[in-house]
Design a protein around this motif. Structure first.
Motif, PDB file in Angstrom:
ATOM      1  N   ARG A 170      36.242 -17.791 -10.318  1.00 32.05           N
ATOM      2  CA  ARG A 170      35.307 -18.284 -11.319  1.00 32.05           C
ATOM      3  C   ARG A 170      35.995 -18.461 -12.662  1.00 32.05           C
ATOM      4  O   ARG A 170      35.364 -18.849 -13.636  1.00 32.05           O
ATOM      5  CB  ARG A 170      34.143 -17.308 -11.457  1.00 32.05           C
ATOM      6  CG  ARG A 170      33.378 -17.133 -10.139  1.00 32.05           C
ATOM      7  CD  ARG A 170      32.262 -16.165 -10.285  1.00 32.05           C
ATOM      8  NE  ARG A 170      31.132 -16.912 -10.835  1.00 32.05           N
ATOM      9  CZ  ARG A 170      29.990 -16.366 -11.168  1.00 32.05           C
ATOM     10  NH1 ARG A 170      29.801 -15.068 -11.041  1.00 32.05           N
ATOM     11  NH2 ARG A 170      29.012 -17.106 -11.654  1.00 32.05           N
ATOM     12  N   ARG A 171      37.288 -18.154 -12.725  1.00 29.76           N
ATOM     13  CA  ARG A 171      38.070 -18.323 -13.943  1.00 29.76           C
ATOM     14  C   ARG A 171      39.502 -18.683 -13.558  1.00 29.76           C
ATOM     15  O   ARG A 171      39.910 -18.475 -12.421  1.00 29.76           O
ATOM     16  CB  ARG A 171      38.009 -17.087 -14.839  1.00 29.76           C
ATOM     17  CG  ARG A 171      38.030 -15.776 -14.110  1.00 29.76           C
ATOM     18  CD  ARG A 171      37.646 -14.586 -14.934  1.00 29.76           C
ATOM     19  NE  ARG A 171      38.721 -14.151 -15.800  1.00 29.76           N
ATOM     20  CZ  ARG A 171      38.696 -13.024 -16.488  1.00 29.76           C
ATOM     21  NH1 ARG A 171      37.661 -12.221 -16.439  1.00 29.76           N
ATOM     22  NH2 ARG A 171      39.704 -12.695 -17.256  1.00 29.76           N
ATOM     23  N   ASP A 172      40.254 -19.198 -14.517  1.00 30.33           N
ATOM     24  CA  ASP A 172      41.580 -19.725 -14.193  1.00 30.33           C
ATOM     25  C   ASP A 172      42.736 -18.839 -14.648  1.00 30.33           C
ATOM     26  O   ASP A 172      43.887 -19.271 -14.652  1.00 30.33           O
ATOM     27  CB  ASP A 172      41.749 -21.128 -14.772  1.00 30.33           C
ATOM     28  CG  ASP A 172      41.642 -21.172 -16.288  1.00 30.33           C
ATOM     29  OD1 ASP A 172      41.525 -20.105 -16.924  1.00 30.33           O
ATOM     30  OD2 ASP A 172      41.689 -22.285 -16.834  1.00 30.33           O
ATOM     31  N   ASP A 173      42.465 -17.588 -15.000  1.00 32.56           N
ATOM     32  CA  ASP A 173      43.523 -16.706 -15.501  1.00 32.56           C
ATOM     33  C   ASP A 173      43.779 -15.505 -14.595  1.00 32.56           C
ATOM     34  O   ASP A 173      44.328 -14.493 -15.027  1.00 32.56           O
ATOM     35  CB  ASP A 173      43.168 -16.218 -16.904  1.00 32.56           C
ATOM     36  CG  ASP A 173      41.911 -15.346 -16.921  1.00 32.56           C
ATOM     37  OD1 ASP A 173      41.118 -15.398 -15.961  1.00 32.56           O
ATOM     38  OD2 ASP A 173      41.727 -14.613 -17.917  1.00 32.56           O
ATOM     39  N   LEU A 174      43.430 -15.597 -13.316  1.00 29.90           N
ATOM     40  CA  LEU A 174      43.581 -14.452 -12.422  1.00 29.90           C
ATOM     41  C   LEU A 174      45.014 -14.315 -11.927  1.00 29.90           C
ATOM     42  O   LEU A 174      45.674 -15.298 -11.594  1.00 29.90           O
ATOM     43  CB  LEU A 174      42.628 -14.580 -11.237  1.00 29.90           C
ATOM     44  CG  LEU A 174      41.144 -14.639 -11.572  1.00 29.90           C
ATOM     45  CD1 LEU A 174      40.318 -14.730 -10.293  1.00 29.90           C
ATOM     46  CD2 LEU A 174      40.711 -13.454 -12.419  1.00 29.90           C
ATOM     47  N   GLN A 175      45.474 -13.082 -11.896  1.00 27.08           N
ATOM     48  CA  GLN A 175      46.772 -12.732 -11.333  1.00 27.08           C
ATOM     49  C   GLN A 175      46.719 -11.283 -10.894  1.00 27.08           C
ATOM     50  O   GLN A 175      45.817 -10.536 -11.271  1.00 27.08           O
ATOM     51  CB  GLN A 175      47.893 -12.967 -12.343  1.00 27.08           C
ATOM     52  CG  GLN A 175      47.739 -12.189 -13.632  1.00 27.08           C
ATOM     53  CD  GLN A 175      48.807 -12.547 -14.647  1.00 27.08           C
ATOM     54  OE1 GLN A 175      49.808 -13.152 -14.319  1.00 27.08           O
ATOM     55  NE2 GLN A 175      48.606 -12.155 -15.893  1.00 27.08           N
ATOM     56  N   PHE A 176      47.675 -10.889 -10.084  1.00 28.50           N
ATOM     57  CA  PHE A 176      47.746  -9.517  -9.594  1.00 28.50           C
ATOM     58  C   PHE A 176      48.826  -8.754 -10.338  1.00 28.50           C
ATOM     59  O   PHE A 176      49.902  -9.297 -10.616  1.00 28.50           O
ATOM     60  CB  PHE A 176      48.092  -9.488  -8.096  1.00 28.50           C
ATOM     61  CG  PHE A 176      47.024 -10.062  -7.216  1.00 28.50           C
ATOM     62  CD1 PHE A 176      45.880  -9.340  -6.939  1.00 28.50           C
ATOM     63  CD2 PHE A 176      47.178 -11.312  -6.657  1.00 28.50           C
ATOM     64  CE1 PHE A 176      44.896  -9.861  -6.114  1.00 28.50           C
ATOM     65  CE2 PHE A 176      46.203 -11.844  -5.827  1.00 28.50           C
ATOM     66  CZ  PHE A 176      45.061 -11.120  -5.557  1.00 28.50           C
ATOM     67  N   GLU A 177      48.548  -7.489 -10.653  1.00 26.15           N
ATOM     68  CA  GLU A 177      49.561  -6.618 -11.239  1.00 26.15           C
ATOM     69  C   GLU A 177      49.900  -5.524 -10.238  1.00 26.15           C
ATOM     70  O   GLU A 177      49.020  -4.947  -9.597  1.00 26.15           O
ATOM     71  CB  GLU A 177      49.086  -5.984 -12.540  1.00 26.15           C
ATOM     72  CG  GLU A 177      50.184  -5.116 -13.166  1.00 26.15           C
ATOM     73  CD  GLU A 177      49.890  -4.625 -14.564  1.00 26.15           C
ATOM     74  OE1 GLU A 177      50.754  -3.934 -15.138  1.00 26.15           O
ATOM     75  OE2 GLU A 177      48.798  -4.938 -15.101  1.00 26.15           O
TER      76      GLU A 177
END
Length: 184
Positions: A170-177
């Protein structure tokens, strides 16, 4: 998953390895903890950042059947209430697919499960570190893991945009840490 919540102190959790017969219930549990309105009962919901599925029967079956993985099932009173994936990666183990029935979240069961997962990989595989990846936008969840001794590494990996097996962002800034914990 239409059963009433169990009193957390009344029934000791039982841990066992998942079988093929558990796969449908595991998929339902994982979905209920992370997706849709039902997940909002608990605090681990990803419903505000992801639509679609969290996992599928094929993904869970791959963990159950892999010789390098275990799907740890947690039962209370004969009911499946939680699970987690443990994957052997040499001196490290990977912790994933962690789900607790939403109505049982926040009562301390997660702490018991993660401690048992750490004990299991340390004693069973001799691993020295537990690794996991968490969506970096999930600050509350990362803080919970930090209170359990996990540290943020700052090492990021991309969210698999376009692969609906992992959800519809639902957003374009997702990443995994990557989070890591040394196991004594």
């Amino acid at each position: 998953m239409d059963t009433a919540p169990l009193p957390p102190a009344a029934v000791e959790p039982i841990f066992r390895d998942a079988t093929d017969a558990d796969i449908p219930a595991l998929v339902a549990l994982i979905e209920s903890a992370y997706r849709g309105d039902a997940s909002r009962t608990g605090w681990t919901t990803e419903a505000d950042i992801l639509d679609g599925q969290r996992t599928d029967p094929e993904g869970v079956a791959a963990v159950v059947k892999s010789p390098d993985s275990r799907m740890l099932v947690v039962e209370q009173g004969g009911e499946l209430v939680a699970c987690c994936q443990l994957e052997h990666r040499g001196e490290q183990a990977y912790f994933g697919m962690f789900a607790v029935r939403p109505e049982l979240q926040g009562v301390g069961l997660g702490k018991v499960i993660i401690a048992e997962a750490e004990r299991t990989v340390r004693e069973g595989w001799g691993t020295r570190e537990m690794h996991m990846t968490v969506i970096s936008a999930r600050e509350d969840l990362i803080a919970w893991y930090e209170r359990r001794g996990y540290r943020r590494t700052g090492q990021m990996s991309p969210f698999p945009y376009g692969d609906e097996r992992f959800g519809i962002p639902r957003r374009d800034d997702l990443q995994f840490e990557l989070l890591v914990k040394e196991l004594a």
